[in-house]
Structures are given as C-alpha cells and as structure tokens.
Write an enzyme that holds these catalytic residues in place. Structure first.
Site, PDB file in Angstrom:
ATOM      1  N   HIS A 227       8.350   5.413 -10.144  1.00 58.40           N
ATOM      2  CA  HIS A 227       7.671   4.715 -11.235  1.00 58.40           C
ATOM      3  C   HIS A 227       6.177   5.015 -11.278  1.00 58.40           C
ATOM      4  O   HIS A 227       5.628   5.662 -10.377  1.00 58.40           O
ATOM      5  CB  HIS A 227       7.885   3.199 -11.115  1.00 58.40           C
TER       6      HIS A 227
ATOM      7  N   ASP B 201       2.811   2.595 -11.900  1.00 59.79           N
ATOM      8  CA  ASP B 201       2.445   1.174 -12.003  1.00 59.79           C
ATOM      9  C   ASP B 201       1.909   0.855 -13.397  1.00 59.79           C
ATOM     10  O   ASP B 201       1.065   1.587 -13.935  1.00 59.79           O
ATOM     11  CB  ASP B 201       1.351   0.818 -10.984  1.00 59.79           C
TER      12      ASP B 201
ATOM     13  N   HIS C 241       5.305   7.418  -8.117  1.00 58.81           N
ATOM     14  CA  HIS C 241       5.465   7.159  -6.683  1.00 58.81           C
ATOM     15  C   HIS C 241       6.715   6.334  -6.432  1.00 58.81           C
ATOM     16  O   HIS C 241       7.309   5.773  -7.365  1.00 58.81           O
ATOM     17  CB  HIS C 241       4.227   6.485  -6.088  1.00 58.81           C
TER      18      HIS C 241
ATOM     19  N   ARG D   4      -2.126  -4.538  -2.305  1.00 57.46           N
ATOM     20  CA  ARG D   4      -2.350  -3.566  -3.383  1.00 57.46           C
ATOM     21  C   ARG D   4      -3.281  -4.131  -4.453  1.00 57.46           C
ATOM     22  O   ARG D   4      -3.109  -5.267  -4.892  1.00 57.46           O
ATOM     23  CB  ARG D   4      -1.019  -3.180  -4.041  1.00 57.46           C
TER      24      ARG D   4
HETATM   25  C1  SIN Z   1       4.160   0.355  -5.116  1.00 56.82           C
HETATM   26  O1  SIN Z   1       5.141   0.715  -5.736  1.00 56.82           O
HETATM   27  O2  SIN Z   1       3.111   0.127  -5.686  1.00 56.82           O
HETATM   28  C2  SIN Z   1       4.234   0.213  -3.613  1.00 56.82           C
HETATM   29  C3  SIN Z   1       4.481   1.505  -2.948  1.00 56.82           C
HETATM   30  C4  SIN Z   1       4.774   1.350  -1.489  1.00 56.82           C
HETATM   31  O3  SIN Z   1       4.993   0.229  -1.018  1.00 56.82           O
HETATM   32  O4  SIN Z   1       4.808   2.364  -0.794  1.00 56.82           O
END
Ligand code: SIN
Length: 278
Positions: A94, A96, A250, A265
């Site tokens: 995805h 973000d 990612h 995050r």
């Molecule tokens: C996310 O998708 O923002 C998190 C990625 C992760 O936990 O590696």
C-alpha cells in the site's frame, strides 16, 4: 554522515546522522529526495518530541484518523503487534493515505522494539515500476485516473478484524474518503513519472468496466512486485525509516509470531497530485 544505497534504484542507509541536529536536516532531505526511502540508524536516544520536531521539518503533520495514537502525542500513530497477536498492521502492499485528496508526502517510522528476526518492511519504487513498462502501456495509463477509498479498509466492513478488536485501529465512522487520482503522477519533487495505484486502497480505474479495471490493476500489481523494483529494510531498535508515499509502495512482513514489534509512525502532509497529459 555516510549515505549508502540499499539497491540499484531505491532506498539508502544512513549512518552517523542525528535527526535532532538542525544541520543534519538538509543532507537528509536531499538524500530522501534522491532515494525515496531512508533508513537512519542509531536514533535510540530520540524522544517522541524529537520525532515530532524532525517530522515537522518536512511539513505539517497529518494526524492519522484510524491508528491508535500514542498517549499524550496525538500526532504519533502506534504501529504494534503484540506477541500473542497474529495480524500485523500494513501487511498488504500500500501507499499510506492514498485515499486522501492530498495524499501524505511521507511517513517516518521509528522502531522502539523489534523482534529477534523478521518484521522487515519491503518497499517498491513506483517510478521504476513506471519506467519498466512498455512505451505503449505507459501511454495508455497516462490517460487514466483511479478511485482510492478508505471505506473497505477502515470502515464498518472491516470491523471484524483482529486489528480493530485489539484496539489498534478504530474510528470506522471517519472512513468516508473516496478520491480520484491520476494513475501516472508527476512526482511533486522531481517531476519524474510514477505509478500511483496500490492493492489496498485503489478500488477501480475510472471509466473502465469492472472486469477491465480489475484486469489492468492486477497486471500492474504483478508488474510492481518484481524483486528488481524492491528494497528491504531490516530493522534495528532505534532506527527511523522514512519513505516518500508518492514514489513508493510498502508492506510490513508478518513473519515473527510470538514476538512483540512496536513502532511509532508520523505522516507528513502532501499536496494534490498532478497527472501527465496523455
Ligand atoms: C505501515 O504500513 O505504515 C507500517 C509498516 C511497518 O510496520 O513496517
């Protein structure tokens, strides 16, 4: 500061930086624009306030509507998998906040507790994904737009997931975003062409039948998953990894059952995305 590319086309590892130092920001921002993903090692002393201050150097913070916030810091989203949980957040490929009118510029993920093995994050270069399509397919895609939505991922339909039951995701009533973005964008920093569809939030290519849209999206998703387009981040506690959401996909690798993985995050505001005229 040493900046070492992770692969031939995406990502770099940074050693010897301190995100709290104002003087380190300019070279980090340049490296970020060049590599799209930066793994900054050795930031174990960083506090939530330092993390927020670093994120604000890139732009205003975009407060996530659905992730559990860190106590006392609504700007920081908790990304957590406890040792007795099975589902990780972000397991599908995805980008973000692609469901927003102005999708987030980037995300800055800080590793607080990592499992003894696994729990890596994979990235894909969406500009290399575009570059490696045939010129005829590139032309077809440049004339298209696609719908992105938060509804099926964070809305009522997703309320039976472990992530919701465990309190890691909530606020389903705020999942009302449906937005149209160009399938090929002009990257806001570089002007480079980049594919902007992703398997989690993109729902349909505008103006095509459901079958045509599904066939085209699945072809693109297969194409984007080639290992040659990817970079892999192996986390150490104290790392901060930041990525450009307009240039990458990612995915969190969920291969560490029985261990805890705890991250903070922050997402930074972006801008409306410009397409490429056909
Ligand atoms: C996310 O998708 O923002 C998190 C990625 C992760 O936990 O590696």
């Amino acid at each position: 500061m040493q900046i070492t590319p992770l692969t031939g086309g995406l990502g770099a590892e940074v050693q010897g930086a301190d995100i709290r130092q104002e003087a380190d920001f300019a070279p980090l921002f340049e490296a970020f624009k060049t590599h799209s993903v930066l793994v900054i090692r050795g930031q174990a002393e960083v506090t939530p306030e330092d993390h927020i201050a670093f994120a604000r150097r890139f732009g205003p913070i975009n407060v996530n509507r659905f992730f559990k916030p860190v106590d006392g810091h609504p700007e920081i989203a908790t990304v957590l998998k406890e040792k007795d949980q099975r589902a990780a957040v972000g397991e599908g490929w995805h980008t973000d906040h692609s469901y927003d009118e102005a999708p987030a510029m980037g995300s800055l993920l800080r590793a607080i507790e990592v499992p003894p093995y696994g729990g890596d994050t994979l990235f894909v270069s969406m500009s290399q994904a575009y570059d490696s399509l045939s010129p005829k397919m590139q032309k077809i895609l440049e004339g298209l737009s696609a719908w992105h939505s938060s509804r099926h991922v964070f809305g009522m339909a997703a309320q039976d997931s472990e992530a919701v039951r465990s309190g890691r995701l909530s606020n389903a009533e705020a999942a009302t975003q449906d937005v149209l973005h160009p399938v090929v964008i002009k990257h806001p920093f570089s002007g480079r062409k980049s594919l902007f569809v992703n398997p989690v939030f993109t729902t349909r290519i505008d103006g095509l039948s459901a079958a045509e849209s599904e066939a085209l999206l699945q072809m693109l998703y297969q194409h984007c998953q080639q290992p040659e387009l990817q970079a892999r981040v192996r986390w150490q506690a104290g790392d901060i990894t930041l990525w450009d959401n307009r240039a990458t996909w990612h995915k969190a690798i969920n291969d560490y059952h029985g261990f805890r993985r705890y991250m903070h995050r922050i997402t930074v505001e972006g801008c409306p995305l410009e397409g490429v005229s056909a």
